[in-house]
Design an enzyme around this catalytic site. Structure first.
Site, PDB file in Angstrom:
ATOM      1  N   ARG A  60       0.934  -1.416   0.008  1.00  0.00           N
ATOM      2  CA  ARG A  60      -0.091   0.030  -0.079  1.00  0.00           C
ATOM      3  C   ARG A  60       0.972   1.202   0.118  1.00  0.00           C
ATOM      4  NH1 ARG A  60      -5.180   1.328   3.440  1.00  0.00           N
ATOM      5  NH2 ARG A  60      -6.128  -0.176   1.788  1.00  0.00           N
TER       6      ARG A  60
ATOM      7  N   HIS B 143      -7.189   0.641  -6.675  1.00  0.00           N
ATOM      8  CA  HIS B 143      -7.417  -0.266  -5.694  1.00  0.00           C
ATOM      9  C   HIS B 143      -8.129  -1.629  -6.032  1.00  0.00           C
ATOM     10  CE1 HIS B 143      -7.831  -1.604  -1.481  1.00  0.00           C
ATOM     11  NE2 HIS B 143      -8.313  -0.822  -0.857  1.00  0.00           N
TER      12      HIS B 143
ATOM     13  N   GLN C 183      -9.965  -4.278  -3.635  1.00  0.00           N
ATOM     14  CA  GLN C 183     -11.105  -3.854  -3.316  1.00  0.00           C
ATOM     15  C   GLN C 183     -12.311  -4.296  -4.362  1.00  0.00           C
ATOM     16  OE1 GLN C 183     -12.288  -2.205  -0.544  1.00  0.00           O
ATOM     17  NE2 GLN C 183     -14.096  -2.652  -1.255  1.00  0.00           N
TER      18      GLN C 183
ATOM     19  N   ASP D  61     -17.310   6.252  -1.901  1.00  0.00           N
ATOM     20  CA  ASP D  61     -16.259   6.433  -0.953  1.00  0.00           C
ATOM     21  C   ASP D  61     -16.119   7.764  -0.420  1.00  0.00           C
ATOM     22  OD1 ASP D  61     -13.806   5.567   0.096  1.00  0.00           O
ATOM     23  OD2 ASP D  61     -12.844   5.678  -1.589  1.00  0.00           O
TER      24      ASP D  61
ATOM     25  N   CYS E 283     -16.132   1.115   0.399  1.00  0.00           N
ATOM     26  CA  CYS E 283     -15.059   0.209   0.573  1.00  0.00           C
ATOM     27  C   CYS E 283     -14.723   0.192   1.987  1.00  0.00           C
ATOM     28  CB  CYS E 283     -14.058   0.702  -0.313  1.00  0.00           C
ATOM     29  SG  CYS E 283     -13.674   2.468   0.005  1.00  0.00           S
TER      30      CYS E 283
ATOM     31  N   ARG F 219     -13.152  -9.154   0.971  1.00  0.00           N
ATOM     32  CA  ARG F 219     -12.071  -8.832   0.855  1.00  0.00           C
ATOM     33  C   ARG F 219     -11.081  -9.978   1.029  1.00  0.00           C
ATOM     34  NH1 ARG F 219      -9.960  -3.567   0.984  1.00  0.00           N
ATOM     35  NH2 ARG F 219      -8.075  -4.533   0.309  1.00  0.00           N
TER      36      ARG F 219
HETATM   37  N1   CP Z   1     -11.166  -0.595   2.031  1.00  0.00           N
HETATM   38  C1   CP Z   1      -9.801  -0.713   2.494  1.00  0.00           C
HETATM   39  O1   CP Z   1      -8.941  -0.751   1.915  1.00  0.00           O
HETATM   40  O2   CP Z   1      -9.704  -0.411   3.879  1.00  0.00           O
HETATM   41  P1   CP Z   1      -8.550  -0.586   4.672  1.00  0.00           P
HETATM   42  O3   CP Z   1      -8.082   0.920   4.333  1.00  0.00           O
HETATM   43  O4   CP Z   1      -8.944  -0.329   6.127  1.00  0.00           O
HETATM   44  O5   CP Z   1      -7.638  -1.340   4.393  1.00  0.00           O
HETATM   45  N1  NVA Z   2     -10.095   6.444  -1.488  1.00  0.00           N
HETATM   46  C1  NVA Z   2      -9.772   5.997  -0.080  1.00  0.00           C
HETATM   47  C2  NVA Z   2      -9.783   4.498  -0.009  1.00  0.00           C
HETATM   48  C3  NVA Z   2      -9.631   3.878   1.459  1.00  0.00           C
HETATM   49  C4  NVA Z   2      -9.648   2.499   1.609  1.00  0.00           C
HETATM   50  C5  NVA Z   2      -8.365   6.476   0.257  1.00  0.00           C
HETATM   51  O1  NVA Z   2      -7.575   6.353  -0.622  1.00  0.00           O
HETATM   52  O2  NVA Z   2      -8.129   6.927   1.324  1.00  0.00           O
END
Ligand code: CP
Ligand code: NVA
Length: 321
Positions: free
Chosen positions: A118, A145, A148, A240, A280, A308
């Site tokens: 990430r 993502h 997701q 989101d 998400c 997930r």
């Molecule tokens: N939806 C998602 O990726 O959640 P987290 O940020 O908790 O991993």
């Molecule tokens: N769009 C959000 C998704 C988190 C899972 C972010 O990038 O923070």
């Protein structure tokens, strides 16, 4: 729930050794097969028969940003498949002190069987993938993502039984989650309409690529600035957060700019009566979504979060298995 004997487990063998940076790199058939595999692995896991396909395998998980779902579902997923996962915060690695990601990729390839990352920048993940000789899985970047989106597809198919003829409305910020959902919808031939405020539209190049995939699969990708147009007759309503991780300085301005884009009872009244609400997570109640919607009878967000785990096991089993 199907009986174990009925489940014909089919790994997506064309993905063996491949990265998952964006679903644009996968074929529509591979995406559809991953979703089928995810539902099969869910059934097997719930019956206590998750196959130990990854025995002896070690996944490194590098995080530059916070996570609840991604971190824990990847770690549990590796455990359920018989392997192990190692949590690595970027600030504790030498990349936190300036070691090039290219060197990090080459070094970690000597220890690990795969890396889930990430990261703030998608370009950084691409560079890691270029230098690593093991599969790299994108656990969220500024642009995509994909894990997701696979869980989102799994949640939709489990409740709607098909993607063909469905309309998904994504209403909110044209962000990483939106980009991957758009590509995923195109791969399975599900219509998608994205409604954002002006200036927050998804990336034009990603939209064009998704539209080309959708055309082959008999579906459409439409971008609008009208949330009602998106919500009208929708089977799935998705949103989101308005402010993603790393955009905190823009939060006050975004609250102003996204006015009228909240998913609330008035907006979902335009959707089909049996619409599914997806998010998400994490969510900000009374910001991008009304509490009555996210905690209401049409909301599947916690099942979506659980999926997930199974969607990622399908990816892990296929690329590392
Ligand atoms: N939806 C998602 O990726 O959640 P987290 O940020 O908790 O991993
Ligand atoms: N769009 C959000 C998704 C988190 C899972 C972010 O990038 O923070």
């Amino acid at each position: 729930m199907k009986l174990l004997e009925e489940v014909q487990l089919k790994l997506v063998s064309s993905l063996k050794g491949k990265d998952l940076l964006t679903l644009l790199d996968y074929t529509s058939e591979e995406v559809q097969d991953l979703v089928t595999l995810a539902t099969q692995l869910k059934t097997l896991t719930k019956n206590g028969h998750c196959p130990k396909i990854l025995e002896g395998k070690m996944l490194g998980m590098i995080f530059e940003k916070n996570s609840t779902r991604t971190r824990i579902s990847f770690e549990v997923g590796m455990h359920q498949l018989g392997g192990k996962a190692m949590y690595l915060h970027a600030r504790d690695l030498q990349i936190g002190r300036g070691e090039p990601i290219s060197d990090t990729g080459r070094v970690l390839s000597g220890y690990l069987d795969g890396i889930m990352i990430r990261a703030k920048s998608h370009a950084m993940v691409q560079e890691l993938a270029e230098y690593a000789t093991i599969p790299i899985i994108n656990g969220l970047t500024d642009l995509y993502h994909p894990c997701q989106a696979l869980a989102d597809l799994e949640t939709i198919i489990e409740h709607k039984g098909t993607f063909k003829g469905l309309k998904t409305a994504y209403i909110g910020d044209g962000n990483n989650v939106a980009h991957s959902l758009i590509v995923a919808a195109a791969h399975v031939g599900m219509d998608i309409v994205i409604a954002t405020p002006k200036g927050y539209e998804p990336d034009e190049i990603i939209i064009a690529k998704a539209q080309a995939i959708a055309a082959k699969n008999g579906s459409t990708v439409i971008v609008t600035n009208d949330p009602v147009e998106a919500a009208k007759d929708a089977d799935v309503v998705y949103t989101d957060v308005w402010t993603s991780m790393g955009q905190e300085e823009e939060a006050a301005q975004r609250l102003v700019d996204f006015k009228g884009f909240q998913i609330n009872d008035e907006l979902v009244a335009h959707a089909k009566p049996d619409y599914m609400f997806l998010h998400c997570l994490p969510a900000h109640r009374e910001e991008e979504v009304a509490t009555s919607v996210i905690d209401g009878p049409n909301s599947y967000v916690f099942e979506q979060a659980e999926n997930r785990l199974h969607a990622q096991k399908a990816v892990l089993a296929s690329v590392l298995g």
